[in-house]
Design a protein around this motif. Structure first.
Motif, PDB file in Angstrom:
ATOM      1  N   GLY A 230       0.797  -1.226   0.000  1.00  0.00           N
ATOM      2  CA  GLY A 230       0.000   0.000   0.000  1.00  0.00           C
ATOM      3  C   GLY A 230       0.831   1.278   0.000  1.00  0.00           C
ATOM      4  N   ARG A 231       2.154   1.126  -0.220  1.00  0.00           N
ATOM      5  CA  ARG A 231       3.002   2.332  -0.230  1.00  0.00           C
ATOM      6  C   ARG A 231       3.204   2.807  -1.662  1.00  0.00           C
ATOM      7  N   ILE A 232       2.089   3.105  -2.273  1.00  0.00           N
ATOM      8  CA  ILE A 232       2.098   3.381  -3.715  1.00  0.00           C
ATOM      9  C   ILE A 232       2.858   4.655  -4.062  1.00  0.00           C
ATOM     10  N   GLN A 233       2.792   5.636  -3.166  1.00  0.00           N
ATOM     11  CA  GLN A 233       3.500   6.887  -3.443  1.00  0.00           C
ATOM     12  C   GLN A 233       5.002   6.635  -3.585  1.00  0.00           C
ATOM     13  N   GLU A 234       5.528   5.830  -2.661  1.00  0.00           N
ATOM     14  CA  GLU A 234       6.956   5.527  -2.731  1.00  0.00           C
ATOM     15  C   GLU A 234       7.294   4.747  -4.003  1.00  0.00           C
ATOM     16  N   ALA A 235       6.356   3.885  -4.398  1.00  0.00           N
ATOM     17  CA  ALA A 235       6.566   3.128  -5.623  1.00  0.00           C
ATOM     18  C   ALA A 235       6.653   4.064  -6.822  1.00  0.00           C
ATOM     19  N   GLU A 236       5.773   5.048  -6.835  1.00  0.00           N
ATOM     20  CA  GLU A 236       5.791   6.022  -7.934  1.00  0.00           C
ATOM     21  C   GLU A 236       7.083   6.836  -7.928  1.00  0.00           C
ATOM     22  N   ASP A 237       7.528   7.185  -6.714  1.00  0.00           N
ATOM     23  CA  ASP A 237       8.782   7.932  -6.618  1.00  0.00           C
ATOM     24  C   ASP A 237       9.946   7.119  -7.183  1.00  0.00           C
ATOM     25  N   LEU A 238       9.842   5.812  -6.946  1.00  0.00           N
ATOM     26  CA  LEU A 238      10.912   4.941  -7.408  1.00  0.00           C
ATOM     27  C   LEU A 238      11.025   4.960  -8.935  1.00  0.00           C
ATOM     28  N   LEU A 239       9.880   5.060  -9.594  1.00  0.00           N
ATOM     29  CA  LEU A 239       9.917   5.135 -11.054  1.00  0.00           C
ATOM     30  C   LEU A 239      10.719   6.347 -11.505  1.00  0.00           C
ATOM     31  N   ASP A 240      10.507   7.475 -10.817  1.00  0.00           N
ATOM     32  CA  ASP A 240      11.261   8.679 -11.169  1.00  0.00           C
ATOM     33  C   ASP A 240      12.745   8.477 -10.933  1.00  0.00           C
ATOM     34  N   GLU A 241      13.046   7.815  -9.816  1.00  0.00           N
ATOM     35  CA  GLU A 241      14.456   7.606  -9.504  1.00  0.00           C
ATOM     36  C   GLU A 241      15.126   6.717 -10.557  1.00  0.00           C
ATOM     37  N   MET A 242      14.384   5.697 -10.967  1.00  0.00           N
ATOM     38  CA  MET A 242      14.912   4.813 -12.001  1.00  0.00           C
ATOM     39  C   MET A 242      15.256   5.595 -13.254  1.00  0.00           C
ATOM     40  N   LEU A 243      14.329   6.476 -13.626  1.00  0.00           N
ATOM     41  CA  LEU A 243      14.548   7.266 -14.837  1.00  0.00           C
ATOM     42  C   LEU A 243      15.751   8.178 -14.665  1.00  0.00           C
ATOM     43  N   ARG A 244      15.871   8.738 -13.449  1.00  0.00           N
ATOM     44  CA  ARG A 244      17.025   9.592 -13.181  1.00  0.00           C
ATOM     45  C   ARG A 244      18.329   8.821 -13.332  1.00  0.00           C
ATOM     46  N   MET A 245      18.289   7.558 -12.878  1.00  0.00           N
ATOM     47  CA  MET A 245      19.506   6.756 -12.934  1.00  0.00           C
ATOM     48  C   MET A 245      19.683   6.058 -14.281  1.00  0.00           C
ATOM     49  N   LYS A 246      18.855   6.452 -15.225  1.00  0.00           N
ATOM     50  CA  LYS A 246      18.928   5.913 -16.575  1.00  0.00           C
ATOM     51  C   LYS A 246      18.725   4.408 -16.631  1.00  0.00           C
ATOM     52  N   CYS A 247      17.920   3.904 -15.698  1.00  0.00           N
ATOM     53  CA  CYS A 247      17.518   2.511 -15.776  1.00  0.00           C
ATOM     54  C   CYS A 247      16.237   2.480 -16.585  1.00  0.00           C
ATOM     55  N   GLU A 248      16.299   1.929 -17.739  1.00  0.00           N
ATOM     56  CA  GLU A 248      15.149   1.922 -18.634  1.00  0.00           C
ATOM     57  C   GLU A 248      14.077   0.949 -18.112  1.00  0.00           C
ATOM     58  N   PRO A 249      12.913   1.469 -17.722  1.00  0.00           N
ATOM     59  CA  PRO A 249      11.847   0.589 -17.231  1.00  0.00           C
ATOM     60  C   PRO A 249      11.388  -0.374 -18.334  1.00  0.00           C
ATOM     61  N   THR A 250      10.985  -1.547 -17.931  1.00  0.00           N
ATOM     62  CA  THR A 250      10.498  -2.520 -18.903  1.00  0.00           C
ATOM     63  C   THR A 250       9.003  -2.674 -18.736  1.00  0.00           C
ATOM     64  N   VAL A 251       8.439  -3.534 -19.524  1.00  0.00           N
ATOM     65  CA  VAL A 251       7.005  -3.793 -19.414  1.00  0.00           C
ATOM     66  C   VAL A 251       6.676  -4.364 -18.031  1.00  0.00           C
ATOM     67  N   TYR A 252       7.595  -5.112 -17.448  1.00  0.00           N
ATOM     68  CA  TYR A 252       7.394  -5.644 -16.092  1.00  0.00           C
ATOM     69  C   TYR A 252       7.254  -4.511 -15.084  1.00  0.00           C
ATOM     70  N   THR A 253       8.104  -3.488 -15.247  1.00  0.00           N
ATOM     71  CA  THR A 253       8.065  -2.355 -14.330  1.00  0.00           C
ATOM     72  C   THR A 253       6.695  -1.685 -14.369  1.00  0.00           C
ATOM     73  N   TYR A 254       6.235  -1.459 -15.590  1.00  0.00           N
ATOM     74  CA  TYR A 254       4.949  -0.774 -15.722  1.00  0.00           C
ATOM     75  C   TYR A 254       3.799  -1.662 -15.254  1.00  0.00           C
ATOM     76  N   ASN A 255       3.869  -2.927 -15.549  1.00  0.00           N
ATOM     77  CA  ASN A 255       2.832  -3.846 -15.056  1.00  0.00           C
ATOM     78  C   ASN A 255       2.771  -3.798 -13.536  1.00  0.00           C
ATOM     79  N   THR A 256       3.950  -3.801 -12.937  1.00  0.00           N
ATOM     80  CA  THR A 256       4.019  -3.771 -11.481  1.00  0.00           C
ATOM     81  C   THR A 256       3.372  -2.506 -10.936  1.00  0.00           C
ATOM     82  N   LEU A 257       3.715  -1.394 -11.548  1.00  0.00           N
ATOM     83  CA  LEU A 257       3.194  -0.119 -11.072  1.00  0.00           C
ATOM     84  C   LEU A 257       1.681  -0.038 -11.290  1.00  0.00           C
TER      85      LEU A 257
END
Length: 419
Positions: A367-394
């Motif tokens: 239920g810590r969805i806000q932190e999960a969303e923040d993590l997506l931003d961090e990933m992008l900052r670190m140039k970790c390209e999200p995959t379809v798994y990442t988006y499915n998870t989110l």
RNA sequence: AUGCAUGAUAGC
């Protein structure tokens, strides 16, 4: 010039690409020409060290020198292979054109290199076209040619076609080698068609192709995946009875199979056996063990393996981190996982996209969805390209949080191709 | 001895 030659060849053999290249250049600066062979050796080692651009540089120099060192078919083979390994397929075909224009005819080996490159980039159909082309150029395909193609088919799951291919080879009096059979065996194992894989094992011995660890390892893998661990263990014994020596890959396969079934004691006795036989475990072996211990809830033992890795000079990789973080999350140790993620960033280590996704999943399921969303931003900052798994998870997390519209919005943004 | 083909680990 002989001095330089004597220096450069050993450097190439020792994979000292940069040194070899520098000495070659120094040699030429001093007015010695060298030979095409010598240049090829340097180009070869540069390509193998993924420094294809430097290799191309040397090739261009050779062209500039005109009459001196003329690039030959071997030069082109090295370059094309190097490019293909880095998936620079277009550059490779451009080079092939260039080669044609310079009047260099493709020979069997250069066709083999190209065919292999096309196969590993999932273009087996194009590769088959090349096979026809080489025959039209009155070149006779060798067992390497056929095996490269057969492996391509096999890896693409087209094992039945691959098997037909094998039969056709035999009809054409091209005897399959142990590598040919191994490719096929591997294909069947990947599809878990273990009966057929096993009969190929018998067939190859009958035809004088003696199975080796490249035959046994996929078989053991296949049996493990099928939950037939005992067959895998039987093959481990069988191979040593045949005087074959299991290597780190073979051991890692059986250890992974055992770990996934939580048969940790047996896994560690294989570790012991490796030690007795002076077979060093590598990062893959450790990753499997770590996963095994975590899945069994034995955090302490898992961390112990992690520390042992370092002692052996074995650097943790993205698999290690995602395994650890996933394990923590699944055990409800979310805060530890987040902490570890932060520590890694602080140390400048990149956890990798999978590790991020594991934590993201853990957060959203708690239920810590806000932190999960923040993590997506961090990933992008670190140039970790999200995959379809990442988006499915989110999206899953957003749905859990009853934010169905936001999930739909994410889907509509089309940042990924849904599965 | 200038070039070619085969095997292993993590996430929804």
């Amino acid at each position: 010039a002989d001095t330089y030659t004597c220096l450069i060849y050993p450097l190439c053999k020792a994979r000292e690409a940069d040194k070899a290249k520098n000495i070659l250049q120094e040699m030429k600066f001093r007015g010695f020409r060298g030979s095409t062979r010598l240049h090829n050796a340097v180009i070869c080692v540069l390509c193998k060290s993924k420094k294809v651009n430097d290799a191309v540089g040397i090739y261009r120099e050779m062209l500039r020198e005109e009459e001196e060192n003329i690039p030959d078919i071997v030069t082109y083979s090295h370059l094309i292979q190097g490019m293909c390994k880095l998936k620079m397929v277009d550059e490779a075909s451009r080079l092939r054109e260039e080669m044609k224009q310079r009047g260099k005819m493709m020979d069997v080996v250069s066709y083999n290199v190209l065919i292999h490159a096309l196969c590993v980039t999932n273009r087996v159909d194009v590769a088959r076209g090349l096979l026809e082309e080489m025959v039209m150029n009155s070149l006779t395909p060798t067992v390497v040619t056929y095996t490269a193609l057969l492996d391509g088919l096999s890896k693409g799951g087209k094992v039945d076609e691959a098997l037909k291919f094998l039969r056709r080879m035999i009809e054409r009096d091209c005897l399959p080698s142990v590598v040919t059979y191994n490719s096929l065996v591997n294909g069947f194992c990947k599809l878990n068609r273990m009966d057929e894989a096993s009969s190929l094992l018998a067939e190859m011995s009958n035809r004088g192709c003696m199975p080796d660890i490249f035959t046994y390892t996929p078989l053991i893998w296949g049996f493990c995946k099928k939950g037939k661990l005992n067959d895998g263990l039987r093959l481990m014994e069988e191979l040593s009875h045949k005087n074959l020596v299991a290597d780190v890959v073979t051991y890692s396969v059986i250890i992974d199979g055992l770990c996934k079934e939580s048969r940790l004691d047996e896994a560690s006795s294989f570790m012991e056996e490796m030690r007795e036989k002076d077979c060093l475990p590598n990062v893959v072996t450790f990753n499997s063990l770590i996963e095994g211990y975590l899945k069994a809830g034995k955090i302490h033992a898992a961390v112990e393996q992690f520390d042992k890795m370092a002692k052996l000079g074995c650097t943790p990789d993205a698999f290690t981190y995602s395994t650890l973080l996933n394990g923590f999350c699944k055990m409800g140790k979310l805060n530890e996982a987040c902490h570890m993620l932060n520590e890694m960033s602080a140390k400048g280590l990149v956890p990798g996209i999978v590790a991020f996704t594991c934590v993201m999943d853990g957060l959203s399921k708690e239920g810590r969805i806000q932190e999960a969303e923040d993590l997506l931003d961090e990933m992008l900052r670190m140039k970790c390209e999200p995959t379809v798994y990442t988006y499915n998870t989110l999206m899953n997390g957003l749905c859990i949080a009853n934010r169905i519209e936001d999930a739909q919005k994410l889907l509509a943004e089309k940042k990924f191709s849904p599965n």
